[in-house]
Design an enzyme around this catalytic site. Structure first.
Site: not given
Length: 211
Positions: A164, A8-10
């Site tokens: 997350d 995932d990124c953020d």
């Protein structure tokens, strides 16, 4: 054996969740919405932006202004340009990898690029960025992770997902992936309930994965 890692990124690659949620809560408070930042992590992280707006509207029992999304994107992008940093240890972790990896995010491609660029990670993900906006499927639907695995040329069973958010973990689990959840002190029990294997630092994840 893990053959591909889907990040995932953020909140996983870049430290943006506090920034984005902070801007959203500040703007929403102008319309009577109140929420603690730690509750925003649970309610909003990993979700489609329009679903976050809908949650706010249902809570305050009125519609947000038509300009709310445009203003939010502008204000958050301005904040990202100066405040985004890579997650601690992520660059060292990536540089140790000898297997393919990519990023799969619910955010627009331009947001992914901006955040990775400001954090100094964009060069690590050239041609390996996948957005829900490209396939019109958002977490907690598993589509973006299935799309990423296919584009990278791997079967689901050969990939792991690093997330997350509850929405992201649910998307990974529903897609058939083994999911590793980045515990940040707010989300630990929530991610574990969804079936994620928790880790608290990239050093710990490297040990878990025997990298």
């Amino acid at each position: 054996m893990v053959k591909c890692i889907i990040f995932d990124c953020d909140g996983v690659l870049v430290d943006t969740e506090k920034i984005g949620n902070g801007v959203l809560l500040e703007m929403a408070s102008e319309h009577g919405f109140e929420m603690k930042i730690e509750d925003a992590y649970r309610s909003f992280n990993g979700r489609k932006l329009k679903d976050c707006f809908k949650y706010i509207e249902e809570t305050i029992d009125k519609e947000l202004p038509e300009t709310f999304e445009t203003e939010f994107r502008q204000r958050s992008f301005d904040a990202f340009k100066t405040q985004v940093k890579p997650m601690e240890g992520v660059l060292e972790f990536i540089e140790k990898l000898t297997i393919p990896y990519c990023v799969a995010s619910s955010g627009p491609v331009e947001k992914i690029c901006l955040n990775l660029e400001v954090a100094g990670l964009l060069g690590k993900f050239e041609n390996k960025m996948f957005s829900s906006y490209q396939i019109e499927s958002w977490k907690p639907e598993p589509g973006i992770f299935l799309h990423a695995a296919k584009e990278m040329g791997f079967n689901v069973k050969d990939c792991i997902v690093v997330e997350d958010s509850v929405a992201g973990v649910r998307a990974g689990i529903d897609g058939g992936f083994k999911v590793y959840g980045f515990a940040n002190g707010y989300n630990d029990s929530d991610l574990e309930k969804e079936g994620a294997i928790l880790f608290r630092s990239y050093e710990e994840l490297a040990v878990i994965l025997s990298l």
